[in-house]
Scaffold this active site. Structure first.
Site, PDB file in Angstrom:
ATOM      1  N   ASP A   2      46.620  41.246  -5.521  1.00 13.85           N
ATOM      2  CA  ASP A   2      47.276  42.145  -4.579  1.00 13.85           C
ATOM      3  C   ASP A   2      46.541  42.109  -3.250  1.00 13.85           C
ATOM      4  O   ASP A   2      45.363  41.738  -3.186  1.00 13.85           O
ATOM      5  CB  ASP A   2      47.304  43.579  -5.111  1.00 13.85           C
ATOM      6  CG  ASP A   2      48.380  44.400  -4.410  1.00 13.85           C
ATOM      7  OD1 ASP A   2      49.556  44.246  -4.758  1.00 13.85           O
ATOM      8  OD2 ASP A   2      48.038  45.170  -3.494  1.00 13.85           O
ATOM      9  N   SER A   3      47.240  42.494  -2.209  1.00 17.95           N
ATOM     10  CA  SER A   3      46.673  42.583  -0.863  1.00 17.95           C
ATOM     11  C   SER A   3      47.111  43.873  -0.206  1.00 17.95           C
ATOM     12  O   SER A   3      48.247  44.310  -0.396  1.00 17.95           O
ATOM     13  CB  SER A   3      47.144  41.411   0.002  1.00 17.95           C
ATOM     14  OG  SER A   3      46.667  40.203  -0.491  1.00 17.95           O
TER      15      SER A   3
END
Length: 192
Positions: free
Chosen positions: A69-70
């Protein structure tokens, strides 16, 4: 073969180009609910928790599951993917002339246990953006950038948003790929 707990085209492309055999099985996860539970936590910890939760949410088959995830943070404010073109323009106006912190994380799960995790930071210095530039940019890049936290694809016209970038290119793309590859070798999912 590993399982990628994501439908992200960018993450899939990174793994394909690196020669990693994988199958994509997007995680069924309410990311906003998890973020709400972590109110007050720092962005890098939220990105890591989301990566771990995604990997844990995919049914286990004995192999490795990769979650990633970012999150984008600018001056202490977290940004999700834009909900509309107007929302994207608002994000870009806020980013203009500021430093964007892009927190990217990855986790590997085997048999329901987190066996490895990593978080990384890239700092992207957004140049001053005129309203004319923002509109022209969105004319060319919308709706594709609507799927991108930070409203950019660095491998496309998004590179024009920045004066300077500090950090790993793959982290900017959305996954700290080099540490992921090292972990996959460590766990025997790729040749040493």
């Amino acid at each position: 073969m590993i399982i990628l707990a994501s439908k992200s085209a960018s993450r899939q492309a990174m793994l394909q180009q690196a020669g990693v055999p994988f199958e994509s099985r997007p995680a069924d996860l309410d990311e906003r609910a998890l973020e709400a539970q972590m109110a007050g936590a720092v962005a890098q910890d939220i990105a890591l928790a989301l990566a771990e939760a995604k990997a844990l949410a995919v049914p286990q088959t004995g192999g490795l599951v990769l979650g990633s995830d970012s999150l984008v943070e600018v001056e202490g404010r977290r940004f999700d993917k834009p909900a509309s073109r107007g929302d994207a323009a608002e994000h870009l106006r806020f980013f203009s002339g500021r430093c964007m912190n892009l927190h990217s994380a990855a986790a590997l799960v085997r048999d329901g246990d987190i066996v490895w995790s990593h978080k990384a930071l890239a700092r992207l210095h957004v140049r001053v953006l005129s309203d004319d530039f923002i509109e022209a940019y969105l004319d060319k890049e919308w709706p594709e950038v609507g799927w991108c936290v930070g409203v950019f694809r660095i491998e496309a016209l998004g590179v024009q948003l920045f004066d300077a970038i500090e950090g790993d290119y793959f982290t900017v793309l959305g996954m700290p790929l080099l540490p992921v590859l090292g972990a996959l070798r460590e766990f025997g999912a790729m040749p040493r």
